[in-house]
Design an enzyme around this catalytic site. Structure first.
Site, mmCIF file in Angstrom:
data_model
loop_
_atom_site.group_PDB
_atom_site.id
_atom_site.type_symbol
_atom_site.label_atom_id
_atom_site.label_comp_id
_atom_site.label_asym_id
_atom_site.label_seq_id
_atom_site.Cartn_x
_atom_site.Cartn_y
_atom_site.Cartn_z
ATOM 1 N N TYR A 1 0.829 -1.210 0.000
ATOM 2 C CA TYR A 1 0.000 0.000 0.000
ATOM 3 C C TYR A 1 0.863 1.259 0.000
ATOM 4 O O TYR A 1 0.680 2.147 -0.837
ATOM 5 C CB TYR A 1 -0.914 -0.015 1.219
ATOM 6 C CG TYR A 1 -1.890 1.133 1.291
ATOM 7 C CD1 TYR A 1 -2.957 1.216 0.413
ATOM 8 C CD2 TYR A 1 -1.753 2.129 2.253
ATOM 9 C CE1 TYR A 1 -3.871 2.259 0.485
ATOM 10 C CE2 TYR A 1 -2.651 3.170 2.344
ATOM 11 C CZ TYR A 1 -3.713 3.238 1.450
ATOM 12 O OH TYR A 1 -4.604 4.282 1.520
ATOM 13 N N GLU B 1 4.133 1.816 -0.750
ATOM 14 C CA GLU B 1 4.937 2.031 -1.948
ATOM 15 C C GLU B 1 4.070 2.102 -3.202
ATOM 16 O O GLU B 1 4.417 2.784 -4.170
ATOM 17 C CB GLU B 1 5.984 0.918 -2.093
ATOM 18 C CG GLU B 1 7.027 0.902 -0.983
ATOM 19 C CD GLU B 1 8.033 2.044 -1.099
ATOM 20 O OE1 GLU B 1 7.696 3.117 -1.632
ATOM 21 O OE2 GLU B 1 9.173 1.853 -0.658
ATOM 22 N N THR C 1 -0.002 8.080 18.214
ATOM 23 C CA THR C 1 -0.987 9.120 17.911
ATOM 24 C C THR C 1 -1.481 9.029 16.472
ATOM 25 O O THR C 1 -0.784 8.554 15.573
ATOM 26 C CB THR C 1 -0.400 10.524 18.136
ATOM 27 O OG1 THR C 1 0.676 10.745 17.209
ATOM 28 C CG2 THR C 1 0.091 10.696 19.554
#
Length: 321
Positions: free
Chosen positions: A155, A157, A220
């Site tokens: 996904y 690259e 986060t």
């Protein structure tokens, strides 16, 4: 008739949306129809769902074509939004070779179509092009820190290669391109079993299951409500400056994963317990967009408060589970 309103084109165009039955794509199709455009929704329904567009099918301006964009498409349109690609790790890792094909072959096919039609084309890229970043928050000038051989690289690259293709078509053929780097987005029409943070937490809470956090929960993310994201995509495509991008689109309000889980528990009133599992390979520790370019170029920033967006998403899942 195409009308100009506040410097933006409104209505009267035939617009192709690949991945139009997906999470963000279905909301984009709806907004385009609301402003009077004809919409051609192309989807192979691997992760897209007919339920997401069921209310649009009766609209005479809406058309659905089931096709995989790794095969050439011959249609006549005025604008192209290329959103086709599995976006959650669970789905894009299930068939990683096909994921790469969708990003790369799909981009080549859509760029070829745009070149033939001389139509502007927008690429839905991703914050994953930054990988596990060493720069925080991430500006568009940052080249990223991506593992090219890991389980997420199909996904990450694939999207990076798609950006390369878009800019090469722009330089070599003068094609009008827009590249949007989309950060974490949530809202109605998400799949219950897609493995994403918000949908996972909400579904687990509503079912009374343990809330699963990978890692210590202190990593986060920055979550943008889908309505805000669609508005940004529309503004980027219709930007009178014809900016190529890339432009970061997301909410700069950074929250820990543990905070999201606790907020979902409070809003749902669930008695589910939080449990911790090992962090997946190459999972980023921080993710926060620098959106100064979006503010400058598009006059855009997200307006939906996290708790408001989460409540609307919870209400959606309550009605569909």
């Amino acid at each position: 008739m195409i009308e100009e309103t506040d410097g933006m084109t409104r209505g009267g165009r035939r617009v192709l949306v690949t991945g139009g039955a997906g999470f963000i794509g279905s909301h984009l199709c709806r907004r385009l129809l609301e402003r009077g455009d004809e919409v051609l929704c192309v989807d192979n329904f691997y992760t897209g769902r007919r339920e997401n567009i069921r209310d649009l099918v009766a609209n005479p301006l809406f058309e659905v074509l089931r096709q995989d964009i790794t095969f050439p498409l011959y249609v006549e349109v005025d604008q192209i939004y290329n959103l086709a690609c599995p976006a959650s790790p669970k789905h894009y890792q299930f068939d990683p070779v096909q994921t790469t094909k969708t990003s790369v072959h799909g981009a080549i096919n859509m760029l070829g179509l745009a070149k033939r039609l001389r139509a502007p084309i927008l690429q839905a890229s991703t914050s994953e092009v930054y990988g596990d970043p060493e720069v925080h928050p991430q500006p568009e000038s940052y080249w990223g820190r991506v593992n090219p051989i890991g389980p997420r690289s199909c996904y990450d690259e694939g999207k990076r290669c798609a950006e390369t293709l878009f800019f090469d078509y722009h330089r070599q053929h003068g094609l009008a391109i827009r590249v949007a780097r989309i950060f974490n987005t949530y809202g109605p029409n998400m799949q219950a079993e897609d493995g994403r943070v918000v949908s996972n937490f909400i579904v687990q809470a509503l079912r009374g299951e343990d809330i699963t956090i990978f890692g210590d929960g202190l990593q986060t993310r920055s979550f943008c409500f889908v309505d805000d994201m669609v508005e940004a995509l529309l503004r980027l495509m219709d930007n009178p400056e014809n900016s190529t991008g890339p432009v970061n689109l997301g909410n700069p309000a950074e929250r820990t994963i543990r905070d999201i889980a606790e907020t979902v528990l409070r809003l749902t009133g669930s008695r589910s317990q939080i449990v911790f599992h090992p962090l997946p390979v190459d999972d980023p520790r921080q993710r926060q967009p620098d959106i100064r370019e979006a503010r400058r170029l598009l006059g855009w920033e997200p307006w939906t408060a996290l708790e408001d967006g989460l409540q609307r998403t919870i209400d959606y899942f309550r009605s569909t589970l």
